[in-house]
Design a protein around this motif. Structure first.
Motif, mmCIF file in Angstrom:
data_model
loop_
_atom_site.group_PDB
_atom_site.id
_atom_site.type_symbol
_atom_site.label_atom_id
_atom_site.label_comp_id
_atom_site.label_asym_id
_atom_site.label_seq_id
_atom_site.Cartn_x
_atom_site.Cartn_y
_atom_site.Cartn_z
ATOM 1 N N TRP A 100 69.262 10.579 90.265
ATOM 2 C CA TRP A 100 68.749 9.803 89.142
ATOM 3 C C TRP A 100 69.072 8.332 89.367
ATOM 4 C CZ3 TRP A 100 72.711 13.227 89.123
ATOM 5 C CH2 TRP A 100 73.977 12.755 88.806
ATOM 6 N N HIS A 101 68.370 7.473 88.627
ATOM 7 C CA HIS A 101 68.523 6.033 88.763
ATOM 8 C C HIS A 101 69.316 5.476 87.588
ATOM 9 C CE1 HIS A 101 67.607 1.895 89.845
ATOM 10 N NE2 HIS A 101 67.245 1.674 88.599
ATOM 11 N N VAL A 158 59.278 7.116 89.863
ATOM 12 C CA VAL A 158 59.533 8.076 88.781
ATOM 13 C C VAL A 158 60.983 7.986 88.329
ATOM 14 C CG1 VAL A 158 59.685 10.537 88.238
ATOM 15 C CG2 VAL A 158 57.698 9.655 89.450
ATOM 16 N N LEU A 159 61.906 7.849 89.266
ATOM 17 C CA LEU A 159 63.323 7.753 88.920
ATOM 18 C C LEU A 159 63.612 6.488 88.113
ATOM 19 C CD1 LEU A 159 64.894 8.913 92.311
ATOM 20 C CD2 LEU A 159 64.787 10.211 90.185
ATOM 21 N N LYS A 160 62.976 5.370 88.499
ATOM 22 C CA LYS A 160 63.197 4.119 87.772
ATOM 23 C C LYS A 160 62.559 4.165 86.385
ATOM 24 C CE LYS A 160 63.721 1.071 91.773
ATOM 25 N NZ LYS A 160 63.191 -0.112 92.499
ATOM 26 N N SER A 161 61.382 4.784 86.285
ATOM 27 C CA SER A 161 60.708 4.866 84.991
ATOM 28 C C SER A 161 61.433 5.807 84.037
ATOM 29 C CB SER A 161 59.266 5.346 85.180
ATOM 30 O OG SER A 161 58.554 4.472 86.029
ATOM 31 N N ASN A 162 62.144 6.787 84.583
ATOM 32 C CA ASN A 162 62.905 7.742 83.763
ATOM 33 C C ASN A 162 64.390 7.591 84.084
ATOM 34 O OD1 ASN A 162 60.568 9.657 82.626
ATOM 35 N ND2 ASN A 162 60.127 9.182 84.763
ATOM 36 N N ALA A 163 64.902 6.390 83.850
ATOM 37 C CA ALA A 163 66.290 6.070 84.202
ATOM 38 C C ALA A 163 67.262 7.013 83.498
ATOM 39 C CB ALA A 163 66.599 4.623 83.839
ATOM 40 N N ASN A 164 68.319 7.373 84.243
ATOM 41 C CA ASN A 164 69.402 8.240 83.756
ATOM 42 C C ASN A 164 68.963 9.686 83.538
ATOM 43 O OD1 ASN A 164 71.385 6.147 83.640
ATOM 44 N ND2 ASN A 164 70.481 5.443 81.722
ATOM 45 N N ASN A 165 67.730 10.027 83.889
ATOM 46 C CA ASN A 165 67.246 11.410 83.806
ATOM 47 C C ASN A 165 67.291 12.040 85.191
ATOM 48 O OD1 ASN A 165 66.754 11.237 81.061
ATOM 49 N ND2 ASN A 165 64.635 10.588 81.337
ATOM 50 N N ARG A 166 67.893 13.204 85.278
ATOM 51 C CA ARG A 166 68.070 13.876 86.565
ATOM 52 C C ARG A 166 66.781 14.546 87.012
ATOM 53 N NH1 ARG A 166 73.095 17.843 86.875
ATOM 54 N NH2 ARG A 166 74.076 15.836 86.377
ATOM 55 N N HIS A 167 66.460 14.387 88.317
ATOM 56 C CA HIS A 167 65.259 15.009 88.894
ATOM 57 C C HIS A 167 65.645 15.724 90.185
ATOM 58 C CE1 HIS A 167 62.231 13.152 86.241
ATOM 59 N NE2 HIS A 167 63.030 12.102 86.243
#
Length: 353
Positions: A100-101, A158-167
Protein backbone atom coordinates in the motif's frame (compact mmCIF):
# COMPACT_ATOMS: atom_id res chain seq x y z
CA UNK A 1 20.97 -16.76 -8.91
CA UNK A 2 23.15 -18.08 -6.08
CA UNK A 3 23.96 -16.16 -2.89
CA UNK A 4 27.23 -14.67 -4.20
CA UNK A 5 25.53 -13.35 -7.33
CA UNK A 6 22.68 -11.99 -5.22
CA UNK A 7 25.13 -10.21 -2.90
CA UNK A 8 26.91 -8.65 -5.87
CA UNK A 9 23.59 -7.52 -7.34
CA UNK A 10 22.48 -5.95 -4.04
CA UNK A 11 25.76 -4.01 -3.77
CA UNK A 12 25.40 -2.80 -7.34
CA UNK A 13 21.83 -1.62 -6.71
CA UNK A 14 22.89 0.16 -3.51
CA UNK A 15 25.57 2.29 -5.18
CA UNK A 16 23.35 2.86 -8.19
CA UNK A 17 20.70 4.32 -5.87
CA UNK A 18 23.29 6.56 -4.17
CA UNK A 19 24.44 7.94 -7.53
CA UNK A 20 20.84 8.45 -8.70
CA UNK A 21 20.09 10.44 -5.54
CA UNK A 22 23.21 12.52 -6.08
CA UNK A 23 22.25 13.28 -9.68
CA UNK A 24 18.75 14.34 -8.60
CA UNK A 25 20.22 17.18 -6.48
CA UNK A 26 20.39 20.68 -7.84
CA UNK A 27 23.68 21.93 -9.27
CA UNK A 28 24.62 24.06 -6.19
CA UNK A 29 23.87 21.12 -3.87
CA UNK A 30 26.02 18.77 -5.98
CA UNK A 31 28.92 21.21 -5.71
CA UNK A 32 28.71 21.14 -1.91
CA UNK A 33 28.71 17.33 -1.66
CA UNK A 34 31.24 14.81 -2.91
CA UNK A 35 29.96 12.29 -5.46
CA UNK A 36 29.39 8.79 -4.00
CA UNK A 37 31.47 5.79 -5.11
CA UNK A 38 30.49 4.24 -8.42
CA UNK A 39 30.65 0.66 -7.15
CA UNK A 40 31.66 -1.43 -4.15
CA UNK A 41 35.25 -1.83 -5.32
CA UNK A 42 35.76 1.94 -5.40
CA UNK A 43 34.23 2.22 -1.93
CA UNK A 44 36.57 -0.47 -0.56
CA UNK A 45 39.61 1.21 -2.14
CA UNK A 46 38.70 4.50 -0.47
CA UNK A 47 38.08 2.75 2.84
CA UNK A 48 41.48 1.00 2.73
CA UNK A 49 43.18 4.28 1.82
CA UNK A 50 41.66 6.03 4.83
CA UNK A 51 42.61 3.08 7.02
CA UNK A 52 46.27 3.33 6.01
CA UNK A 53 46.18 7.07 6.72
CA UNK A 54 44.84 6.41 10.22
CA UNK A 55 47.43 3.73 10.93
CA UNK A 56 50.26 6.07 9.91
CA UNK A 57 49.18 8.58 12.59
CA UNK A 58 49.19 6.10 15.47
CA UNK A 59 52.64 7.24 16.53
CA UNK A 60 53.51 9.76 19.21
CA UNK A 61 50.96 12.18 20.63
CA UNK A 62 48.33 11.44 17.94
CA UNK A 63 47.90 7.79 18.94
CA UNK A 64 44.80 8.31 21.14
CA UNK A 65 43.00 10.32 18.45
CA UNK A 66 44.00 7.79 15.80
CA UNK A 67 42.56 4.94 17.91
CA UNK A 68 39.22 6.71 18.12
CA UNK A 69 39.21 7.32 14.36
CA UNK A 70 40.15 3.70 13.75
CA UNK A 71 37.22 2.43 15.86
CA UNK A 72 34.81 4.73 14.02
CA UNK A 73 36.24 3.65 10.68
CA UNK A 74 35.84 -0.04 11.50
CA UNK A 75 32.28 0.56 12.69
CA UNK A 76 31.45 2.15 9.34
CA UNK A 77 32.61 -1.00 7.51
CA UNK A 78 30.66 -3.21 9.94
CA UNK A 79 27.46 -1.18 9.41
CA UNK A 80 27.86 -1.44 5.64
CA UNK A 81 28.30 -5.22 5.77
CA UNK A 82 25.26 -5.61 8.04
CA UNK A 83 23.14 -3.48 5.72
CA UNK A 84 24.11 -5.56 2.67
CA UNK A 85 23.58 -8.79 4.63
CA UNK A 86 20.07 -7.76 5.70
CA UNK A 87 19.17 -6.76 2.15
CA UNK A 88 20.43 -10.09 0.78
CA UNK A 89 18.43 -11.93 3.45
CA UNK A 90 15.31 -10.01 2.42
CA UNK A 91 15.68 -10.89 -1.27
CA UNK A 92 16.67 -14.48 -0.50
CA UNK A 93 13.80 -15.35 1.84
CA UNK A 94 10.97 -12.85 2.15
CA UNK A 95 8.58 -11.90 -0.63
CA UNK A 96 6.10 -9.03 -0.81
CA UNK A 97 2.49 -10.29 -0.92
CA UNK A 98 0.48 -7.12 -0.29
CA UNK A 99 1.45 -3.47 -0.51
CA UNK A 100 0.00 0.00 0.00
CA UNK A 101 1.00 3.63 -0.46
CA UNK A 102 1.55 6.00 2.46
CA UNK A 103 1.07 9.60 1.24
CA UNK A 104 3.30 12.50 2.20
CA UNK A 105 2.41 14.17 5.49
CA UNK A 106 3.75 16.89 7.73
CA UNK A 107 4.27 16.35 11.44
CA UNK A 108 5.68 18.36 14.33
CA UNK A 109 8.40 17.02 16.58
CA UNK A 110 10.12 18.43 19.64
CA UNK A 111 13.85 19.15 19.59
CA UNK A 112 15.77 19.99 22.74
CA UNK A 113 17.98 23.04 22.64
CA UNK A 114 20.85 22.54 25.10
CA UNK A 115 21.79 26.16 25.79
CA UNK A 116 18.34 27.51 26.56
CA UNK A 117 16.94 24.09 27.55
CA UNK A 118 13.69 24.61 25.73
CA UNK A 119 11.73 22.21 23.56
CA UNK A 120 11.15 23.69 20.13
CA UNK A 121 8.42 22.39 17.82
CA UNK A 122 9.87 21.72 14.38
CA UNK A 123 7.77 20.96 11.29
CA UNK A 124 8.99 17.85 9.48
CA UNK A 125 7.84 16.36 6.18
CA UNK A 126 7.60 12.59 5.80
CA UNK A 127 7.89 11.74 2.11
CA UNK A 128 5.36 9.46 0.45
CA UNK A 129 6.48 5.83 0.27
CA UNK A 130 5.25 2.29 -0.25
CA UNK A 131 4.95 -0.38 2.44
CA UNK A 132 4.81 -4.11 1.74
CA UNK A 133 3.50 -7.00 3.81
CA UNK A 134 5.68 -10.07 3.67
CA UNK A 135 4.39 -13.62 3.76
CA UNK A 136 5.35 -13.95 7.44
CA UNK A 137 3.16 -10.94 8.31
CA UNK A 138 5.95 -8.39 8.79
CA UNK A 139 5.74 -4.91 7.25
CA UNK A 140 8.66 -3.50 5.28
CA UNK A 141 9.15 -0.03 3.76
CA UNK A 142 9.95 -0.60 0.08
CA UNK A 143 12.69 1.10 -1.90
CA UNK A 144 11.33 3.57 -4.47
CA UNK A 145 13.61 2.25 -7.22
CA UNK A 146 12.46 -1.33 -6.60
CA UNK A 147 8.81 -0.28 -6.78
CA UNK A 148 9.28 1.58 -10.08
CA UNK A 149 11.19 -1.34 -11.60
CA UNK A 150 8.94 -4.21 -10.47
CA UNK A 151 5.46 -2.69 -10.09
CA UNK A 152 3.56 -1.60 -13.19
CA UNK A 153 2.43 1.98 -13.74
CA UNK A 154 -1.27 1.13 -13.45
CA UNK A 155 -0.73 -0.64 -10.14
CA UNK A 156 1.27 2.31 -8.76
CA UNK A 157 -1.51 4.71 -9.75
CA UNK A 158 -4.11 2.52 -8.05
CA UNK A 159 -2.04 2.44 -4.86
CA UNK A 160 -1.65 6.23 -4.84
CA UNK A 161 -5.34 6.82 -5.59
CA UNK A 162 -6.32 4.45 -2.75
CA UNK A 163 -3.70 5.53 -0.22
CA UNK A 164 -3.36 3.44 2.96
CA UNK A 165 -5.55 0.69 1.44
CA UNK A 166 -3.89 -2.70 1.12
CA UNK A 167 -3.84 -4.40 -2.31
CA UNK A 168 -2.66 -7.87 -3.28
CA UNK A 169 -0.05 -7.81 -6.03
CA UNK A 170 -1.31 -9.36 -9.30
CA UNK A 171 0.52 -12.44 -10.57
CA UNK A 172 2.50 -12.08 -13.78
CA UNK A 173 6.10 -13.13 -13.25
CA UNK A 174 8.37 -14.46 -16.00
CA UNK A 175 10.02 -17.83 -15.38
CA UNK A 176 13.73 -17.74 -16.16
CA UNK A 177 14.31 -21.35 -15.14
CA UNK A 178 16.63 -23.74 -16.91
CA UNK A 179 15.55 -24.94 -20.36
CA UNK A 180 17.36 -28.22 -19.77
CA UNK A 181 15.32 -28.88 -16.62
CA UNK A 182 11.98 -28.24 -18.31
CA UNK A 183 12.88 -30.54 -21.23
CA UNK A 184 13.16 -33.38 -18.70
CA UNK A 185 9.62 -32.66 -17.53
CA UNK A 186 8.01 -32.79 -20.98
CA UNK A 187 6.15 -35.98 -21.98
CA UNK A 188 5.10 -37.26 -25.43
CA UNK A 189 1.61 -36.36 -26.61
CA UNK A 190 1.33 -33.24 -24.45
CA UNK A 191 -1.05 -30.55 -25.76
CA UNK A 192 0.67 -27.43 -27.12
CA UNK A 193 0.83 -24.06 -25.37
CA UNK A 194 0.18 -21.76 -28.30
CA UNK A 195 0.46 -18.44 -26.46
CA UNK A 196 3.77 -17.50 -24.81
CA UNK A 197 4.34 -14.56 -22.49
CA UNK A 198 8.02 -14.19 -23.49
CA UNK A 199 9.40 -11.24 -21.47
CA UNK A 200 5.94 -9.86 -20.61
CA UNK A 201 4.15 -10.44 -17.30
CA UNK A 202 1.00 -11.96 -18.79
CA UNK A 203 1.01 -15.45 -17.27
CA UNK A 204 -2.65 -15.28 -16.11
CA UNK A 205 -4.06 -14.44 -19.55
CA UNK A 206 -1.51 -16.30 -21.70
CA UNK A 207 -1.72 -19.64 -19.88
CA UNK A 208 -5.54 -19.51 -19.87
CA UNK A 209 -5.60 -18.62 -23.58
CA UNK A 210 -3.45 -21.68 -24.38
CA UNK A 211 -5.84 -23.90 -22.43
CA UNK A 212 -8.86 -22.38 -24.23
CA UNK A 213 -7.20 -23.04 -27.60
CA UNK A 214 -6.54 -26.64 -26.61
CA UNK A 215 -10.22 -27.10 -25.67
CA UNK A 216 -11.44 -25.76 -29.02
CA UNK A 217 -12.43 -22.23 -27.97
CA UNK A 218 -10.12 -20.71 -30.57
CA UNK A 219 -11.92 -17.38 -30.94
CA UNK A 220 -12.06 -16.87 -27.17
CA UNK A 221 -8.40 -17.85 -26.88
CA UNK A 222 -7.33 -15.26 -29.46
CA UNK A 223 -9.43 -12.59 -27.75
CA UNK A 224 -7.99 -13.33 -24.30
CA UNK A 225 -4.45 -13.28 -25.66
CA UNK A 226 -5.09 -9.94 -27.41
CA UNK A 227 -6.15 -8.39 -24.10
CA UNK A 228 -3.26 -9.85 -22.12
CA UNK A 229 -0.92 -6.89 -22.46
CA UNK A 230 -3.41 -4.29 -21.20
CA UNK A 231 -5.14 -6.20 -18.40
CA UNK A 232 -2.63 -8.66 -16.89
CA UNK A 233 -0.91 -6.34 -14.40
CA UNK A 234 -4.05 -4.57 -13.22
CA UNK A 235 -5.35 -5.15 -9.71
CA UNK A 236 -8.52 -7.00 -10.72
CA UNK A 237 -6.95 -9.08 -13.48
CA UNK A 238 -9.00 -12.20 -12.60
CA UNK A 239 -12.27 -10.26 -12.91
CA UNK A 240 -11.09 -8.72 -16.17
CA UNK A 241 -10.30 -12.21 -17.48
CA UNK A 242 -13.84 -13.34 -16.66
CA UNK A 243 -15.39 -10.27 -18.31
CA UNK A 244 -13.33 -10.77 -21.47
CA UNK A 245 -14.37 -14.43 -21.63
CA UNK A 246 -18.06 -13.69 -21.15
CA UNK A 247 -17.98 -10.91 -23.74
CA UNK A 248 -16.43 -13.26 -26.29
CA UNK A 249 -18.69 -16.24 -25.54
CA UNK A 250 -21.79 -14.05 -25.49
CA UNK A 251 -23.08 -15.65 -22.30
CA UNK A 252 -22.39 -15.67 -18.59
CA UNK A 253 -19.64 -17.98 -17.40
CA UNK A 254 -19.98 -19.55 -13.97
CA UNK A 255 -16.85 -19.59 -11.81
CA UNK A 256 -15.70 -20.96 -8.47
CA UNK A 257 -13.14 -19.08 -6.36
CA UNK A 258 -10.62 -20.85 -4.15
CA UNK A 259 -8.94 -19.12 -1.22
CA UNK A 260 -5.39 -19.77 -0.07
CA UNK A 261 -4.76 -23.47 0.55
CA UNK A 262 -8.30 -24.55 -0.45
CA UNK A 263 -7.23 -26.23 -3.69
CA UNK A 264 -4.65 -29.01 -3.69
CA UNK A 265 -3.20 -29.31 -7.19
CA UNK A 266 -1.42 -32.55 -6.32
CA UNK A 267 -4.77 -34.24 -5.61
CA UNK A 268 -6.03 -35.16 -9.09
CA UNK A 269 -9.51 -35.87 -7.71
CA UNK A 270 -9.89 -32.14 -6.99
CA UNK A 271 -9.21 -31.36 -10.64
CA UNK A 272 -12.44 -33.15 -11.61
CA UNK A 273 -16.02 -32.36 -10.69
CA UNK A 274 -18.44 -34.98 -9.30
CA UNK A 275 -19.64 -35.62 -12.83
CA UNK A 276 -16.08 -36.55 -13.82
CA UNK A 277 -15.63 -33.52 -16.08
CA UNK A 278 -12.61 -31.24 -15.92
CA UNK A 279 -12.64 -27.45 -16.28
CA UNK A 280 -9.74 -24.99 -16.65
CA UNK A 281 -8.56 -23.48 -13.39
CA UNK A 282 -6.26 -20.45 -13.18
CA UNK A 283 -4.07 -20.86 -10.09
CA UNK A 284 -1.66 -18.38 -8.51
CA UNK A 285 1.22 -20.44 -7.10
CA UNK A 286 2.98 -19.73 -3.82
CA UNK A 287 6.48 -20.93 -3.02
CA UNK A 288 8.06 -21.64 0.34
CA UNK A 289 9.63 -18.17 0.23
CA UNK A 290 6.13 -16.63 0.17
CA UNK A 291 6.32 -15.40 -3.43
CA UNK A 292 3.01 -15.27 -5.34
CA UNK A 293 4.24 -13.76 -8.63
CA UNK A 294 3.39 -16.54 -11.07
CA UNK A 295 0.17 -18.17 -12.27
CA UNK A 296 -0.62 -21.24 -14.38
CA UNK A 297 -3.76 -22.85 -15.78
CA UNK A 298 -4.60 -26.43 -14.80
CA UNK A 299 -6.89 -28.71 -16.78
CA UNK A 300 -7.27 -32.29 -15.59
CA UNK A 301 -3.77 -33.73 -15.28
CA UNK A 302 -2.14 -31.03 -17.46
CA UNK A 303 -0.45 -27.82 -16.39
CA UNK A 304 -0.33 -24.93 -18.88
CA UNK A 305 2.58 -22.53 -18.22
CA UNK A 306 3.04 -19.66 -20.66
CA UNK A 307 6.82 -20.04 -20.45
CA UNK A 308 6.75 -23.51 -22.06
CA UNK A 309 5.69 -24.49 -25.59
CA UNK A 310 3.78 -27.58 -24.40
CA UNK A 311 1.73 -28.45 -21.33
CA UNK A 312 3.51 -30.20 -18.48
CA UNK A 313 2.22 -33.14 -16.43
CA UNK A 314 0.66 -31.94 -13.17
CA UNK A 315 3.11 -33.06 -10.48
CA UNK A 316 5.40 -31.64 -7.79
CA UNK A 317 8.43 -31.33 -10.09
CA UNK A 318 6.49 -29.29 -12.65
CA UNK A 319 5.12 -26.98 -9.96
CA UNK A 320 8.62 -26.48 -8.50
CA UNK A 321 9.95 -25.56 -11.93
CA UNK A 322 7.12 -23.08 -12.54
CA UNK A 323 8.00 -21.01 -9.48
CA UNK A 324 11.77 -21.58 -9.73
CA UNK A 325 11.84 -22.95 -6.18
CA UNK A 326 9.73 -25.16 -3.95
CA UNK A 327 5.98 -25.15 -4.37
CA UNK A 328 4.02 -24.68 -1.14
CA UNK A 329 0.35 -24.13 -1.94
CA UNK A 330 -2.17 -22.36 -4.17
CA UNK A 331 -2.50 -18.73 -3.08
CA UNK A 332 -5.61 -18.05 -5.15
CA UNK A 333 -7.51 -19.91 -7.88
CA UNK A 334 -10.54 -19.47 -10.13
CA UNK A 335 -12.24 -22.35 -11.96
CA UNK A 336 -14.14 -21.51 -15.16
CA UNK A 337 -17.10 -23.72 -16.10
CA UNK A 338 -17.00 -23.35 -19.88
CA UNK A 339 -19.78 -24.35 -22.29
CA UNK A 340 -19.09 -26.72 -25.15
CA UNK A 341 -17.01 -25.06 -27.91
CA UNK A 342 -18.60 -24.01 -31.17
CA UNK A 343 -16.80 -24.07 -34.49
CA UNK A 344 -18.59 -20.96 -35.67
CA UNK A 345 -17.21 -17.55 -34.93
CA UNK A 346 -19.04 -14.82 -33.02
CA UNK A 347 -22.40 -13.72 -34.35
CA UNK A 348 -22.21 -10.31 -35.98
CA UNK A 349 -25.01 -7.84 -35.50
CA UNK A 350 -26.81 -6.75 -38.68
CA UNK A 351 -28.20 -3.25 -38.94
CA UNK A 352 -31.92 -3.06 -39.58
CA UNK A 353 -33.05 -0.97 -42.52
Amino acid sequence: MNKDELTQWVRQQHFQALNDDHQSLSRPERRKTDPPPVNCQEWMNEWNKQRKDIESKKKGSLQKTADMRSATHDRMKEDFDNMISNEVKFWDTDQVVDMWHVPEKKTTCKKNRRKKRKNLKVLETIRGHHVGRLDDGKHEMLDTGWVEENIGGHMRNVLKSNANNRHTLPAGDVNNGSVVDVNKLKVPGAPPCKFQQNDKKTCVFSSFASCLHCLGHTHAANRVDALAGNHSLKVDNMDRLKCALEETLGKRCCTRNYKKGALNLLDLNQQHEKSGKSFPTVAVLQGEDGGVEHAVTVYGSWLFDSNVDVALPLNKKSLDWCIVGRFKCVHQAVRFFLPKPKNKGPVKRVKKN
